[in-house]
Design an enzyme around this catalytic site. Structure first.
Site, PDB file in Angstrom:
ATOM      1  N   HIS A 263       0.834  -1.206   0.000  1.00 58.10           N
ATOM      2  CA  HIS A 263       0.000   0.000   0.000  1.00 58.10           C
ATOM      3  C   HIS A 263       0.874   1.264   0.000  1.00 58.10           C
ATOM      4  CE1 HIS A 263      -3.675   2.324   1.239  1.00 58.10           C
ATOM      5  NE2 HIS A 263      -2.755   3.111   1.767  1.00 58.10           N
ATOM      6  N   GLU A 264       1.799   1.329   0.933  1.00 59.67           N
ATOM      7  CA  GLU A 264       2.641   2.538   1.029  1.00 59.67           C
ATOM      8  C   GLU A 264       3.512   2.694  -0.212  1.00 59.67           C
ATOM      9  OE1 GLU A 264       1.818   4.654   3.203  1.00 59.67           O
ATOM     10  OE2 GLU A 264       0.610   3.300   4.451  1.00 59.67           O
ATOM     11  N   HIS A 267       1.670   4.635  -2.755  1.00 63.79           N
ATOM     12  CA  HIS A 267       1.774   6.076  -2.513  1.00 63.79           C
ATOM     13  C   HIS A 267       3.149   6.588  -2.958  1.00 63.79           C
ATOM     14  CE1 HIS A 267      -1.924   6.826  -0.315  1.00 63.79           C
ATOM     15  NE2 HIS A 267      -1.663   5.923   0.600  1.00 63.79           N
ATOM     16  N   GLU A 293      -4.921   7.853  -2.753  1.00 62.03           N
ATOM     17  CA  GLU A 293      -5.397   6.590  -2.186  1.00 62.03           C
ATOM     18  C   GLU A 293      -5.707   5.585  -3.301  1.00 62.03           C
ATOM     19  OE1 GLU A 293      -4.863   6.510   0.890  1.00 62.03           O
ATOM     20  OE2 GLU A 293      -5.792   4.609   1.404  1.00 62.03           O
TER      21      GLU A 293
HETATM   22 ZN    ZN Z   1      -3.081   5.215   2.039  1.00 65.52          ZN
END
Ligand code: ZN
Length: 498
Positions: A263-264, A267, A293
């Site tokens: 997830h990170e 980003h 997101e």
């Molecule tokens: Zn996030």
């Protein structure tokens, strides 16, 4: 003074503001990762001063004059984006009237502290008066900015995701309610138990660290322009596209740390992909909260929870943890990390139920701002909605209405962007699937092709385009939540044989 001179001076002024912002970001990073506990109080003082200096530049008359002078300047697209982004940041800061700025900062700090204490004590009443004050303040600020006929909640929504009014969001959440709540019920009725105990225990921190580094590199996070640290709550931050930082935490549940890294990285890869022409400018950041997101969730869910992704990667995971996974085949692992398990906590939610958690918050904050719901009603309504949408009741307020910090920090109108991000991701994935064989790319480890495509169509633009423009120009369609619903239905019906 000619326009080029004004432009130069404007950039000089914005450069100073940016330098202060970067210093703050760096202190925040340090606070979460390596700073000694005794430094906190002193660092907080320094950060407050930096924030004050930043606020004065950004809201000052000097910047206002320069922005005014440059408004009609015909610059490059990047330059125009910088101008727009700087104006927006200024507007957002002025949103809090200067004479109330300190009082509001104080209120937020007090409310956050009360929230933390109330949560610990399982006592909503302790937090309620502060939340009432926060809501009153936010409504007052919004009223000062509302356009003719615009609701106060819409003003707040627009701060986080431009162009997404409650009318649009009502339709979006109504679709989720209509399609996902019955699907979840079917899954629960079916009662299929998916084994997952092997994800817990026996995963060394050292092994998890190796895994995190391996995955970040594999996905295409560039360690020449980024670093990975460890913190209690994983997050990503960026000074600019040449200095992007994310954290992970090592957990007894390997899937928690594993998917938080993916997830990170989503980003981080976004930040690293922003055009060098925008570096250290007000436009050198992600398009919006929702679009940011969307990239993290695209990597976490559409890629990271895809069977094809694991085909080349799973053997590596088994190598790292032979004791835990040596006898677990890939299919068992795949099913375990995709199982649906409605629970009370948003940040632990599975892919299917995540947006239902957001829906509860959306309906409640919308009602609060409209004055249809009072703060005292929150705990009861929270439980009722969890029962209705997720089929569970939180056993305590810390597991219920007090689990998120957002409202105490004045972030009302922020939650919907989490759900929008997931829906943007599904639309982008749906479109990319038509352009290329996504699963084949994953199966053959061609993560670079996927990353470059996202860079070209999403990342490079920074704030040059907003989320609606990105979606429209990439997919040829306006925001279309049906992609998200179809994606979830298809995936989870198959997984559960419904
Ligand atoms: Zn996030």
């Amino acid at each position: 003074m000619n326009m080029d001179q004004s432009w130069k001076e404007l950039n000089e002024e914005l450069g100073k503001a940016r330098a202060l912002e970067e210093a703050e970001i760096l202190f925040e990073w340090d606070n979460e990762t390596l700073a000694p506990p005794a430094a906190m109080e002193y660092t907080a003082r320094t950060m407050e001063r930096l924030a004050g200096m930043y606020f004065r530049i950004m809201t000052g008359d000097r910047l206002g004059e320069l922005l005014e002078k440059c408004r009609d300047r015909q610059g490059t697209e990047e330059e125009q984006a910088v101008l727009r982004a700087a104006e927006k940041k200024r507007r957002e800061l002025i949103l809090v009237p200067a004479e109330e700025y300190e009082a509001y900062s104080g209120l937020k700090a007090r409310a956050s502290a009360l929230w933390a204490r109330a949560r610990k004590a399982e006592d909503f009443e302790r937090f309620a008066p502060a939340l009432e004050e926060i809501i009153a303040c936010r409504k007052r600020f919004a009223a000062g900015r509302a356009k003719e006929g615009q609701s106060l909640y819409d003003v707040m929504l627009d701060e986080f995701e431009e162009g997404f009014s409650s009318e649009k969001l009502d339709r979006f959440f109504a679709l989720l309610r209509k399609e996902l709540v019955p699907l979840l019920e079917q899954i629960r009725e079916k009662g299929t138990e998916i084994p997952c105990s092997f994800l817990q225990g026996g995963y060394s921190g050292e092994g998890q660290e190796k895994l995190a580094e391996y995955l970040a590199k594999y996905l295409g996070f560039d360690f020449e322009r980024g670093v990975m640290g460890v913190s209690a709550h994983p997050f990503t931050t960026a000074l600019h596209s040449r200095d992007v930082r994310f954290t992970t935490h090592y957990d007894s549940r390997v899937d928690h740390s594993l998917f938080s890294v993916i997830h990170e990285c989503g980003h981080g890869i976004y930040e690293q992909g922003i055009s060098p022409l925008l570096v250290q400018t007000a436009a050198g950041e992600g398009a919006s909260m929702g679009m940011h997101e969307s990239q993290s969730r695209f990597y976490e869910n559409m890629i990271g929870r895809n069977r094809a992704f694991w085909e080349p990667v799973y053997p590596r995971l088994q190598e790292l943890f032979p004791g835990c996974l040596g006898n677990i085949d890939m299919e068992t692992f795949y099913r375990a990390v995709n199982r649906v398990e409605p629970g009370p906590i948003r940040i632990e939610a599975d892919e299917l139920t995540y947006s239902l958690h957001i829906m509860v918050r959306y309906e409640l904050e919308k009602g609060l701002i409209a004055g249809e719901i009072s703060v005292g009603d929150l705990p009861g309504l929270w439980e009722k909605k969890y029962e209705e949408y997720l089929g569970i009741r939180p056993q305590s307020v810390s597991q219920g209405v007090l689990q998120d910090i957002h409202w105490s920090q004045g972030s009302i109108g922020y939650f919907p962007s989490y759900a929008l991000g997931s829906a943007f991701a599904a639309q982008i994935y749906g479109y990319m699937n038509k352009e290329m064989d996504m699963e084949e790319l994953m199966r053959t480890g061609r993560m670079d092709v996927i990353r470059e495509y996202l860079r070209e169509h999403v990342h490079q633009y920074g704030k040059r385009k907003n989320s609606r423009e990105i979606l429209r120009e990439m997919t040829g369609q306006e925001f279309e939540p049906a992609y998200y619903v179809e994606y979830l239905k298809e995936k989870f019906r198959r997984l559960y044989g419904i």
